[in-house]
Design a protein around this motif. Structure first.
Motif, mmCIF file in Angstrom:
data_model
loop_
_atom_site.group_PDB
_atom_site.id
_atom_site.type_symbol
_atom_site.label_atom_id
_atom_site.label_comp_id
_atom_site.label_asym_id
_atom_site.label_seq_id
_atom_site.Cartn_x
_atom_site.Cartn_y
_atom_site.Cartn_z
ATOM 1 N N TRP A 209 46.337 39.301 31.272
ATOM 2 C CA TRP A 209 45.490 40.248 30.541
ATOM 3 C C TRP A 209 44.870 41.213 31.529
ATOM 4 C CZ3 TRP A 209 41.170 38.001 26.895
ATOM 5 C CH2 TRP A 209 41.339 38.493 25.601
ATOM 6 N N ALA A 210 44.669 42.457 31.147
ATOM 7 C CA ALA A 210 44.078 43.462 32.034
ATOM 8 C C ALA A 210 42.705 43.008 32.537
ATOM 9 C CB ALA A 210 43.953 44.796 31.312
ATOM 10 N N GLY A 211 42.399 43.378 33.754
ATOM 11 C CA GLY A 211 41.109 43.021 34.340
ATOM 12 C C GLY A 211 41.030 43.513 35.764
ATOM 13 N N SER A 212 40.311 42.758 36.591
ATOM 14 C CA SER A 212 40.223 43.114 38.008
ATOM 15 C C SER A 212 40.274 41.840 38.849
ATOM 16 C CB SER A 212 38.939 43.891 38.297
ATOM 17 O OG SER A 212 37.808 43.110 38.022
ATOM 18 N N VAL A 213 40.720 42.006 40.085
ATOM 19 C CA VAL A 213 40.827 40.878 41.013
ATOM 20 C C VAL A 213 39.410 40.462 41.397
ATOM 21 C CG1 VAL A 213 41.693 40.073 43.237
ATOM 22 C CG2 VAL A 213 43.055 41.700 41.879
ATOM 23 N N GLN A 214 39.055 39.251 41.018
ATOM 24 C CA GLN A 214 37.733 38.722 41.345
ATOM 25 C C GLN A 214 37.740 38.033 42.697
ATOM 26 O OE1 GLN A 214 35.646 36.585 38.217
ATOM 27 N NE2 GLN A 214 35.034 35.033 39.709
ATOM 28 N N ASP A 215 38.855 37.346 43.010
ATOM 29 C CA ASP A 215 38.929 36.592 44.258
ATOM 30 C C ASP A 215 40.378 36.469 44.710
ATOM 31 O OD1 ASP A 215 38.015 35.097 46.416
ATOM 32 O OD2 ASP A 215 37.680 33.273 45.257
ATOM 33 N N VAL A 216 40.557 36.456 46.015
ATOM 34 C CA VAL A 216 41.844 36.161 46.646
ATOM 35 C C VAL A 216 41.662 34.820 47.336
ATOM 36 C CG1 VAL A 216 43.507 36.905 48.387
ATOM 37 C CG2 VAL A 216 42.372 38.617 46.958
ATOM 38 N N ILE A 217 42.530 33.852 47.016
ATOM 39 C CA ILE A 217 42.371 32.472 47.479
ATOM 40 C C ILE A 217 43.388 32.144 48.564
ATOM 41 C CG2 ILE A 217 42.439 30.041 46.762
ATOM 42 C CD1 ILE A 217 41.896 31.121 43.865
ATOM 43 N N ASN A 218 42.933 31.373 49.556
ATOM 44 C CA ASN A 218 43.823 30.809 50.570
ATOM 45 C C ASN A 218 43.193 29.481 50.987
ATOM 46 O OD1 ASN A 218 45.647 30.233 52.544
ATOM 47 N ND2 ASN A 218 45.111 31.954 53.869
ATOM 48 N N ASP A 219 43.604 28.387 50.300
ATOM 49 C CA ASP A 219 43.038 27.076 50.611
ATOM 50 C C ASP A 219 44.101 25.989 50.488
ATOM 51 O OD1 ASP A 219 43.204 26.160 47.905
ATOM 52 O OD2 ASP A 219 41.183 26.833 47.467
ATOM 53 N N GLY A 220 43.736 24.756 50.807
ATOM 54 C CA GLY A 220 44.687 23.651 50.828
ATOM 55 C C GLY A 220 45.091 23.135 49.462
ATOM 56 N N GLY A 221 44.318 23.410 48.407
ATOM 57 C CA GLY A 221 44.655 22.942 47.069
ATOM 58 C C GLY A 221 45.469 23.964 46.306
ATOM 59 N N CYS A 222 44.853 25.088 46.020
ATOM 60 C CA CYS A 222 45.507 26.176 45.288
ATOM 61 C C CYS A 222 46.562 26.853 46.160
ATOM 62 C CB CYS A 222 44.453 27.191 44.850
ATOM 63 S SG CYS A 222 45.049 28.640 43.974
ATOM 64 N N GLY A 223 46.383 26.810 47.446
ATOM 65 C CA GLY A 223 47.274 27.561 48.336
ATOM 66 C C GLY A 223 46.893 29.019 48.284
ATOM 67 N N LEU A 224 47.887 29.886 48.193
ATOM 68 C CA LEU A 224 47.626 31.311 48.017
ATOM 69 C C LEU A 224 47.453 31.549 46.529
ATOM 70 C CD1 LEU A 224 50.299 32.863 50.395
ATOM 71 C CD2 LEU A 224 47.974 32.105 50.917
#
Length: 187
Positions: free
Chosen positions: A68-83
């Motif tokens: 759905w249209a919106g905006s990037v709230q966060d960019v993730i780089n961690d051991g669970g979600c990964g990228l």
């Protein structure tokens, strides 16, 4: 207001709910199977745990589209979600995990995709590619959804989206929804 078993918030008006949900786009273009459902599950390493999303298996590198249209709230780089990415659409946050590509300086990139916090994204826009980053045993997209901080079952959202499209006036044929949920042993 309607509240499903996982707290899927639709609308007090059936017509509004149908028009609202039919706008969504299924996030994976090369669907293979649903490999893990929303709710309590036995995780990849044998522990019972909560699972706040729907795992959608797809070939490595398959395109991922914005729901759905919106905006990037966060960019993730961690051991669970990964990228991963969190896209905000009003009171909704949709979360995309285990992407391929790179995160550098708060910017996610994969092929022609380049996204950073605050950037607007359209419904159906290419936002990434299926990968195996983070805690995963196979290529898939973990797709999560929150409303007002409360986790929702993405399968219920997909059902509401398909129902809204089936009932849309003037459509000769409804877009095909993915096959019914099936859980495979791939993780």
């Amino acid at each position: 207001m309607f509240s499903g078993s996982a707290g899927l918030l639709l609308s007090s008006s059936a017509g509004l709910a149908q028009s609202r949900w039919q706008m969504g786009v299924f996030p994976v273009t090369s669907f293979l199977a649903y490999t893990s459902h929303f709710g309590t599950r036995t995780g990849p390493w044998g522990r019972v745990e909560p699972h706040y999303g729907l795992d959608i298996a797809a070939p490595m590198g398959s395109p991922i589209r914005n729901w759905w249209a919106g905006s990037v709230q966060d960019v993730i780089n961690d051991g669970g979600c990964g990228l991963g990415l969190v896209i905000r659409s009003g009171d909704y946050e949709h979360i995309y995990c285990h992407l391929s590509g790179r995160v550098s300086g708060g910017t996610y990139s994969s092929g022609q995709v380049l996204l950073r916090q605050g950037q607007g994204v359209r419904t159906g826009q290419l936002i990434g590619h299926v990968g195996m980053s983070g805690r995963t045993t196979g290529p898939h997209l973990h797709w999560g959804m929150r409303h007002g901080g409360r986790w929702l079952d993405p399968a219920q959202i997909l059902r509401a989206m398909a129902a809204g499209r089936r009932q849309q006036p003037g459509r000769a044929t409804a877009p095909k929804a993915p096959p019914a949920t099936r859980v495979a042993l791939i993780r």
